[in-house]
Design an enzyme around this catalytic site. Structure first.
Site, PDB file in Angstrom:
ATOM      1  CG  HIS B 216      -2.152  -0.950   0.859  1.00  0.00           C
ATOM      2  ND1 HIS B 216      -3.359  -0.870   1.469  1.00  0.00           N
ATOM      3  CD2 HIS B 216      -2.265  -1.966  -0.033  1.00  0.00           C
ATOM      4  CE1 HIS B 216      -4.171  -1.793   0.985  1.00  0.00           C
ATOM      5  NE2 HIS B 216      -3.525  -2.475   0.078  1.00  0.00           N
ATOM      6  CB  SER B 220      -1.574  -2.958  -7.272  1.00  0.00           C
ATOM      7  OG  SER B 220      -2.102  -3.321  -6.031  1.00  0.00           O
ATOM      8  CE  LYS B 244     -11.074  -8.908 -12.617  1.00  0.00           C
ATOM      9  NZ  LYS B 244     -10.509  -8.083 -13.682  1.00  0.00           N
ATOM     10  CG  ASP B 245      -9.920  -9.623  -4.754  1.00  0.00           C
ATOM     11  OD1 ASP B 245      -9.378  -9.925  -5.840  1.00  0.00           O
ATOM     12  OD2 ASP B 245      -9.406  -8.821  -3.946  1.00  0.00           O
ATOM     13  CD  GLU B 288       2.412 -33.683   1.100  1.00  0.00           C
ATOM     14  OE1 GLU B 288       2.397 -34.854   0.689  1.00  0.00           O
ATOM     15  OE2 GLU B 288       1.399 -33.061   1.430  1.00  0.00           O
TER      16      GLU B 288
HETATM   17  C1  HEM Z   1       0.738 -21.668   7.014  1.00  0.00           C
HETATM   18  C2  HEM Z   1      -0.204 -22.412   7.432  1.00  0.00           C
HETATM   19  C3  HEM Z   1      -0.137 -23.933   7.566  1.00  0.00           C
HETATM   20  C4  HEM Z   1       0.360 -24.868   6.704  1.00  0.00           C
HETATM   21  C5  HEM Z   1       0.995 -24.617   5.334  1.00  0.00           C
HETATM   22  C6  HEM Z   1       0.136 -26.172   7.314  1.00  0.00           C
HETATM   23  C7  HEM Z   1       0.478 -27.406   6.764  1.00  0.00           C
HETATM   24  C8  HEM Z   1       0.217 -28.652   7.305  1.00  0.00           C
HETATM   25  C9  HEM Z   1       0.410 -29.920   6.663  1.00  0.00           C
HETATM   26  C10 HEM Z   1       0.990 -30.137   5.247  1.00  0.00           C
HETATM   27  C11 HEM Z   1      -0.004 -30.910   7.519  1.00  0.00           C
HETATM   28  C12 HEM Z   1      -0.031 -32.441   7.264  1.00  0.00           C
HETATM   29  C13 HEM Z   1      -1.401 -32.848   6.804  1.00  0.00           C
HETATM   30  C14 HEM Z   1      -1.598 -34.338   6.776  1.00  0.00           C
HETATM   31  O1  HEM Z   1      -0.893 -35.050   6.040  1.00  0.00           O
HETATM   32  O2  HEM Z   1      -2.496 -34.790   7.494  1.00  0.00           O
HETATM   33  C15 HEM Z   1      -0.421 -30.268   8.729  1.00  0.00           C
HETATM   34  C16 HEM Z   1      -0.899 -30.938   9.853  1.00  0.00           C
HETATM   35  C17 HEM Z   1      -1.281 -30.331  11.036  1.00  0.00           C
HETATM   36  N1  HEM Z   1      -1.355 -28.961  11.286  1.00  0.00           N
HETATM   37 FE1  HEM Z   1      -0.921 -27.501   9.933  1.00  0.00          FE
HETATM   38  N2  HEM Z   1      -0.453 -25.982   8.551  1.00  0.00           N
HETATM   39  C18 HEM Z   1      -0.634 -24.639   8.746  1.00  0.00           C
HETATM   40  C19 HEM Z   1      -1.194 -24.057   9.853  1.00  0.00           C
HETATM   41  C20 HEM Z   1      -1.527 -24.708  11.049  1.00  0.00           C
HETATM   42  C21 HEM Z   1      -1.946 -24.070  12.278  1.00  0.00           C
HETATM   43  C22 HEM Z   1      -2.123 -22.569  12.461  1.00  0.00           C
HETATM   44  C23 HEM Z   1      -2.136 -25.076  13.205  1.00  0.00           C
HETATM   45  C24 HEM Z   1      -2.573 -25.010  14.670  1.00  0.00           C
HETATM   46  C25 HEM Z   1      -2.755 -23.977  15.333  1.00  0.00           C
HETATM   47  C26 HEM Z   1      -1.872 -26.326  12.568  1.00  0.00           C
HETATM   48  C27 HEM Z   1      -1.992 -27.576  13.184  1.00  0.00           C
HETATM   49  C28 HEM Z   1      -1.787 -28.803  12.564  1.00  0.00           C
HETATM   50  C29 HEM Z   1      -1.994 -30.091  13.198  1.00  0.00           C
HETATM   51  C30 HEM Z   1      -2.484 -30.354  14.612  1.00  0.00           C
HETATM   52  C31 HEM Z   1      -1.679 -31.063  12.219  1.00  0.00           C
HETATM   53  C32 HEM Z   1      -1.718 -32.620  12.376  1.00  0.00           C
HETATM   54  C33 HEM Z   1      -3.058 -33.149  12.015  1.00  0.00           C
HETATM   55  C34 HEM Z   1      -3.085 -33.716  10.608  1.00  0.00           C
HETATM   56  O3  HEM Z   1      -2.073 -34.254  10.157  1.00  0.00           O
HETATM   57  O4  HEM Z   1      -4.139 -33.640   9.978  1.00  0.00           O
HETATM   58  N3  HEM Z   1      -1.484 -26.068  11.261  1.00  0.00           N
HETATM   59  N4  HEM Z   1      -0.301 -28.883   8.580  1.00  0.00           N
END
Ligand code: HEM
Lengths: 252, 423
Positions: B216, B220, B244-245, B288
């Site tokens: 900002h 843009s 649009k978004d 992945e």
């Molecule tokens: C930038 C944001 C985020 C990304 C890119 C991300 C990415 C991921 C990925 C790739 C997995 C594995 C999924 C699977 O194979 O099951 C995962 C699992 C998990 N994430 Fe995140 N996550 C993000 C934010 C968060 C936040 C904010 C929390 C909690 C406050 C969180 C909690 C968990 C938990 C508890 C799991 C394990 C459960 C599972 O595997 O389904 N994540 N996350």
């Protein structure tokens, strides 16, 4: 120029769409499954027969520890039938006197495992570990098609293959030597519903049951999915129309 | 600047708050009347989509964390329990799992947009660099998240990637021990990864805030790559770009929904449904899909340290991209050669992704090496030279006066390098 752009976009879409398929090494003969596609559901009768096979055959060696007896209502068994099935197993507990005891199973119990631990399983299985079957469909490339092929894939080993001790030749197993002897044969079970227990029928039924236990939420998920997708498609049209309206006074 | 803010809001409650904390004025200024180039195409949706995606990840993640058990003995079962027994737990998990993939799809398109239309050029260099920081943080977050369900790929992926740090001379081994919290990937590793996986998205949120502030300040870029000259060239953000978004958001959610509801495991790897087992190595350890191009670059160098340097180098070149591209013209629309090379670059990255997912043998190695070489060639050789040699097409006089209809004299490319004049 245009061709380049099309090539780039095609390459990208192709990659996203085919990545899992490209990563897959083997192609398994495709079967038609009732649970395929956006409206797929589990063939209840087939899944129930599959449970019978699991109970009478596979559960002698394979655990299914994520699954509860109550989940069986998902393949159309009545609550009373489920109660009876659960009650037919004894589960370990601690008695009122503080000593190990047994009680009758409840629908809220997990499926009872055949062996108390992995070591016991190996000891009984010639050193091989029968994997837990709760998510076996999701844990193998090729999913249901693979499991089905595997169950039918037992053959006499080719002359030039030297089989290990206690190993069985299976054309779909990685390395072709599997510690599990062919679990299914023609007429291995007598189906409660009178269906003829051919080998293919048995393999199809138990695979359907395994698919169910791996994804018990599938029917609810797809039902919700259809509604969500229809809603979003509608919203896309509405939003686009509003956008056109708002932008109509802008000169490009 | 001490003193109460003069609020223009009529509603007494809003006015009272706004006078003391001008949040409402700020929102109106930044998202209401904010002058935005009128010629955006749909590529300009992806920043907003990334923001939505981040919020979805945080929202689902917090609820997953309520039911997740960060221990080697309990993690795998607890994730299955979420899917099977927690109310709508399957929805939470599949949204979070596929949300990570959607996040990278969105961000990669967002970055392509930046490269194609030269949005990283003066005065938006810092804005672009903050974006690269976000990419790095996202990668770390996604990597650690993938470890949490404690499947075979979680465990072995974590082992392979953390081991890379041991290639760093002198401190390498020390760093690896620190990451592991011991002498192999184990319970302490899982615990710290969970803690960091919970923390990082909030760090990302902070950096995204800086990203938006920087945006900002400069305003843009747009598909023509020339700065708005007068009020005729811009529109207030609301309602033109809010609506649009919204169109883009509906389409994005549609794609997202198809993944979540119909093929939730499509982009995943089947081995991650097998509980982690340190004694059994999977036949192919693959990360992945969104890491595959970088994985291919890593593997294209026979030496471990070399591979690690190349992999981090692949992101480091993005950092200095504003200085590698010497052309004063931003948009590929007016750079006929650059435009074609942009497509070649995309194909190169896609091919890298493809070989990254294949076993490193035979032709795959050669293709990977050639594509890795081209990746760096593109940034380090082609862009610096091309900017000097390419003859750009004539630029339109302004956004609302395309050169052809008005016949106005085209600006020489260099004139654009001037800092933008605010209207
Ligand atoms: C930038 C944001 C985020 C990304 C890119 C991300 C990415 C991921 C990925 C790739 C997995 C594995 C999924 C699977 O194979 O099951 C995962 C699992 C998990 N994430 Fe995140 N996550 C993000 C934010 C968060 C936040 C904010 C929390 C909690 C406050 C969180 C909690 C968990 C938990 C508890 C799991 C394990 C459960 C599972 O595997 O389904 N994540 N996350």
């Amino acid at each position: 120029m245009q061709t380049l752009r099309i090539a780039a976009v095609a390459a990208m879409l192709g990659f996203v769409a085919l990545a899992p398929a490209l990563a897959q090494e083997m192609e398994y003969p495709h079967q038609n499954w009732s649970f395929e596609g956006p409206f797929g559901t589990y063939d209840r009768a087939s899944a129930q027969r599959g449970f019978q096979i699991y109970k009478e055959v596979c559960s002698n060696c394979h655990s299914m520890k994520q699954v509860y007896y109550r989940n069986l209502e998902g393949i159309g068994l009545s609550p009373d039938a489920v109660k009876a099935i659960a009650a037919s197993v004894d589960v370990p507990t601690i008695g009122d006197d503080g000593q190990p005891a047994e009680r009758k199973g409840l629908p809220s119990d997990h499926f009872k495992a055949p062996y108390p631990n992995d070591k016991a399983a190996r000891a009984a299985q010639n050193g091989a570990l029968p994997p837990d079957q709760s998510v076996i469909i999701k844990a193998r490339e090729g999913g249901a098609d693979y499991i089905y092929s595997l169950l039918l894939g037992y053959e006499a080993p080719p002359a030039d293959v030297k089989m290990g001790d206690g190993m069985n030749y299976n054309k779909w197993f990685t390395g072709h030597q599997i510690a599990m002897a062919a679990p299914l044969t023609e007429g291995r079970v007598e189906y409660a519903d009178g269906t003829k227990a051919t080998l293919e029928q048995e393999a199809r039924d138990v695979t359907t049951f395994l698919a169910f236990v791996a994804n018990p939420e599938m029917e609810e998920r797809k039902r919700m999915g259809v509604r969500v997708v229809l809603f979003l498609a509608f919203m896309t049209c509405v939003t686009y129309a509003v956008k056109r309206q708002i932008w109509s006074d802008v000169h490009h | 600047m001490v003193g109460l803010h003069k609020s223009e809001f009529q509603n007494p409650v809003i006015n009272w708050i706004d006078t003391r904390l001008p949040l409402f004025t700020m929102m109106t200024k930044e998202y209401g009347v904010f002058p935005t180039p009128k010629n955006f195409n749909y590529f300009w949706n992806f920043g907003a989509l990334a923001m939505i995606n981040l919020m979805i990840m945080i929202a689902t993640g917090i609820f997953l964390a309520m039911n997740y058990n960060a221990s080697t003995a309990g993690a795998f079962d607890s994730v299955e329990r979420i899917v099977r027994d927690v109310n709508y737990g399957w929805l939470l998990r599949y949204v979070h799992m596929n949300g990570a993939s959607m996040f990278f799809i969105v961000v990669y398109i967002h970055m392509f947009r930046g490269m194609y239309y030269g949005s990283y050029k003066k005065p938006r260099e810092l804005l672009w660099m903050i974006g690269v920081v976000i990419l790095l943080l996202m990668m770390a977050t996604a990597f650690m998240g993938y470890v949490l369900p404690w499947g075979q790929m979680s465990y072995w992926g974590a082992t392979v990637i953390t081991n890379l740090f041991s290639a760093i001379p002198v401190v390498g081994e020390y760093i690896v021990t620190l990451l592991w919290g011991g002498f192999s990937v184990d319970n302490p590793t899982l615990n710290r990864f969970f803690s960091l996986h919970y923390l990082m998205p909030f760090v990302i949120t902070g950096v995204v805030f800086l990203h938006v502030v920087a945006l900002h300040i400069t305003g843009s870029n747009n598909p023509l790559g020339i700065e708005p000259k007068s009020e005729q060239d811009t529109l207030p953000f609301h309602p033109y770009y809010t609506i649009k978004d919204s169109v883009g958001m509906c389409v994005y959610l549609l794609v997202f929904a198809v993944l979540v509801f119909f093929v939730p495991d499509y982009l995943g790897h089947s081995d991650n449904y097998i509980q982690a087992n340190p004694l059994v190595t999977p036949t192919h350890i693959v990360p992945e899909w969104y890491f595959l191009p970088f994985y291919a670059i890593l593997r294209s160098v026979p030496s471990k340290l070399g591979g690690v340097l190349m992999m981090f180098g692949a992101i480091a070149v993005l950092f200095v991209l504003p200085w590698l591209d010497t052309s004063p013209v931003r948009s590929a629309k007016f750079r006929p050669i650059y435009r074609q090379l942009m497509y070649v670059f995309v194909v190169d990255v896609v091919v890298l992704g493809y070989v990254g997912g294949k076993p490193p043998s035979g032709m795959n190695v050669v293709i990977g090496q050639v594509c890795t070489a081209y990746y760096f060639l593109h940034f380090l050789v082609i862009l610096p030279i091309l900017g000097k040699m390419e003859k750009p097409l004539p630029l339109p006089e302004s956004i609302s006066n395309p050169v052809l209809t008005m016949g106005g004299g085209p600006l020489p490319g260099a004139a654009l390098a001037k800092p933008m004049e605010k209207i």
